[in-house]
Design an enzyme around this catalytic site. Structure first.
Site, PDB file in Angstrom:
ATOM      1  N   ASP A  67       7.114   3.202   3.076  1.00 31.90           N
ATOM      2  CA  ASP A  67       6.143   2.121   3.107  1.00 31.90           C
ATOM      3  C   ASP A  67       6.600   0.985   2.203  1.00 31.90           C
ATOM      4  O   ASP A  67       7.127   1.210   1.112  1.00 31.90           O
ATOM      5  CB  ASP A  67       4.786   2.661   2.640  1.00 31.90           C
ATOM      6  CG  ASP A  67       3.689   1.636   2.733  1.00 31.90           C
ATOM      7  OD1 ASP A  67       3.368   1.221   3.859  1.00 31.90           O
ATOM      8  OD2 ASP A  67       3.153   1.245   1.683  1.00 31.90           O
TER       9      ASP A  67
ATOM     10  N   GLU B  54       9.919   0.388   6.178  1.00 25.29           N
ATOM     11  CA  GLU B  54       9.032  -0.643   6.715  1.00 25.29           C
ATOM     12  C   GLU B  54       9.361  -1.964   6.036  1.00 25.29           C
ATOM     13  O   GLU B  54       9.261  -2.082   4.825  1.00 25.29           O
ATOM     14  CB  GLU B  54       7.571  -0.283   6.457  1.00 25.29           C
ATOM     15  CG  GLU B  54       6.609  -1.383   6.895  1.00 25.29           C
ATOM     16  CD  GLU B  54       5.273  -1.340   6.171  1.00 25.29           C
ATOM     17  OE1 GLU B  54       4.289  -1.815   6.744  1.00 25.29           O
ATOM     18  OE2 GLU B  54       5.224  -0.847   5.020  1.00 25.29           O
TER      19      GLU B  54
END
Length: 534
Positions: free
Chosen positions: A200, A265
């Site tokens: 993330d 990401e």
């Protein structure tokens, strides 16, 4: 090392709160996911990505971790997790999990120790800074969820940095102890058998040590943004050069295990494609996940430019493309103005995405042609929606429960009287048990099987054709021609030779007709350059 299984693979993102509830509390759980794994194996995907399941107070639905080595009780136990991994592997599915390490929950024990004083073993584990002489924050950095990226802490008489919620303080990755600790946490899950990690906010790990102000966005703004975060060019609060060395450390860790993978990401609006290439070149990330195709843009030039830009800038890198995820409006709704209907745009999007060079990520319910759910303010849980309502409705609309059986309570998701987000009739209408022969779900299964069996799609390079809007055309691997009509009108092409293997296009001699949102994947037409029929 085993074969690079991730190269060209298709990942299915499971949002655990909304996939399947097996204990009847209205929230999805790990036993529910385990029970539904045969559905994913039958769909034809290769990898299951679980959004966060670690312990969390759920201020940002698991993206605020309070224990990196345990499962949150709402989802089950470590034993449930182990059983899910075992069952997935028995079905031939890989499993990757979210690692949210740029920040933690403010309830994490490490933050409690860090805020207790300016001395101590964890005093420098988070980003702290003194106020300016007038008491204001040390610089102008803004938080993604609104307001300043700095919150005052009365214990230390300092501000701490949080790129997201105040309840999500940022780790100080300039401290080697923080890096080592996170690598140990990742090894914990690798030892339990996970096949890799979705990282993330992978470009947020490091901040500028000098805490220099961010500049105004260099793109002219004619009016203020709904979220002022988008009015800054985030030169110093993320995207720092020190990030690269830590990515290499993570890669060295996963390389000690057989056949593991890292996908990052890329949360960036200015140079995302360039940075995707930088982050996946050499011994860094295996692939990078982009937001570049998750917006409202729907044109041949847009899709072409992003793919060409990536492979031109990083010929040795590797992308992971997606059209939907848990952070954006579902693409069937997002692109509705370009659609001849829900089924037409859903099938075309599937064919286009699964024809792209790189790896692919599907979001749960995408294979049903699922649309965005309309919610009231009182039903929201997402801080982005709550803070910016009504101009921005947040992310809850794409996170509502998976629909399995149209006539069952909560569409088969849960037996609870009330689920954490509601199941609307519009979403219920496309439940799995309604999708028979010729349906969107059936098309996804066919397209996934075709992709997996096609050397051109799995391994072939991309060559774009010089076609005017709204036609997107490219060859994959020299033998497969892919044509897409990105409009609601019918268009004819002169295209001789080859066999249509996928798509609703019609052919009469050398005339190929692409209806509204029509498409064709044609084998054996590699020596023909199609052009718009006059």
């Amino acid at each position: 090392m085993t074969r690079e299984w991730w190269r060209g693979a298709v990942t299915y993102q499971v949002y655990p709160r909304s996939f399947q509830d097996d204990n009847g509390d209205g929230i999805g759980d790990l036993p529910g996911i385990t029970r539904r794994l045969p559905y994913l194996a039958d769909l034809g995907v290769d990898v299951v990505w679980l959004s966060p399941v670690c312990r969390s107070p759920m201020k940002d639905m698991g993206y605020d971790v309070s224990d990196y080595r345990d499962i949150d009780p709402v989802f089950g136990t470590l034993g449930d997790f182990d059983r899910m991994i075992e069952h997935a592997h028995a079905l031939g599915l890989k499993v990757i999990i979210d690692q949210v390490i740029s920040h933690s929950s403010n309830l994490h024990p490490a933050f409690a120790q860090s805020r207790s004083g300016r001395t101590g073993p964890k005093a420098d584990w988070y980003v702290w800074a003194d106020p300016r002489p007038d008491g204001t924050p040390p610089n102008n950095w803004l938080a993604v969820f609104g307001g300043s990226a700095w919150t005052w802490d009365a214990r230390r008489h300092q501000y701490y940095l949080h790129n997201f919620l105040p309840e999500q303080p940022d780790f100080n990755f300039h401290n080697p102890e923080v890096q080592d600790w996170h690598l140990e946490n990742m090894a914990f899950w690798l030892d339990r058998g996970v096949d890799g990690f979705r990282l993330d906010t992978v470009n947020y790990y490091f901040h500028d040590r000098l805490l220099r102000d961010n500049a105004a966005d260099f793109r002219v703004k004619t009016k203020p943004e709904t979220n002022p975060y988008n009015m800054q060019y985030h030169l110093f609060s993320k995207n720092q050069p020190e990030n690269i060395a830590f990515l290499e450390r993570m890669r060295a860790l996963t390389d000690r295990y057989d056949g593991r993978m890292l996908v990052g990401e890329m949360g960036e609006s200015h140079h995302a494609i360039r940075m995707m290439g930088e982050y996946t070149t050499g011994a860094r990330l295996h692939q990078c996940y982009s937001f570049e195709l998750l917006g409202p843009e729907f044109s041949a030039s847009h899709f072409r430019s992003k793919i060409e830009e990536f492979f031109a800038g990083a010929p040795m890198g590797w992308p992971c493309w997606a059209f939907s995820n848990h952070d954006v409006n579902r693409h069937v709704s997002r692109w509705a103005k370009h659609a001849a209907g829900r089924e037409a745009i859903a099938k075309q999007a599937a064919a286009l995405l699964l024809s792209m060079q790189g790896s692919i990520c599907l979001y749960q319910g995408e294979e049903l042609g699922q649309t965005e759910t309309e919610l009231t303010f009182e039903e929201l849980t997402d801080p982005a929606g709550i803070n910016f309502w009504p101009e921005e409705k947040g992310r809850d609309g794409c996170r509502t429960p998976m629909v399995w059986e149209r006539g069952a309570p909560n569409a088969g998701f849960s037996t609870a009287a009330k689920t954490w987000l509601p199941v609307r009739n519009e979403q219920r209408a496309v439940a799995v048990d309604t999708q028979g022969e010729g349906s969107i779900l059936s098309f996804y299964r066919d397209m996934l099987a075709y992709r997996k069996g096609s050397a051109d799609l799995m391994e072939g390079a991309t060559e774009f054709l010089a076609l005017p809007e709204p036609i997107l055309g490219f060859r994959r691997g020299g033998n497969l021609l892919c044509l897409f009509n990105l409009s609601r009108q019918t268009h004819d092409l002169a295209c001789a030779g080859g066999d249509i293997r996928i798509g609703p296009a019609k052919r009469a001699g050398d005339l190929l007709t692409l209806g509204p949102n029509g498409f064709a994947l044609i084998e054996g037409a590699d020596k023909v350059t199609p052009h718009l029929a006059g």
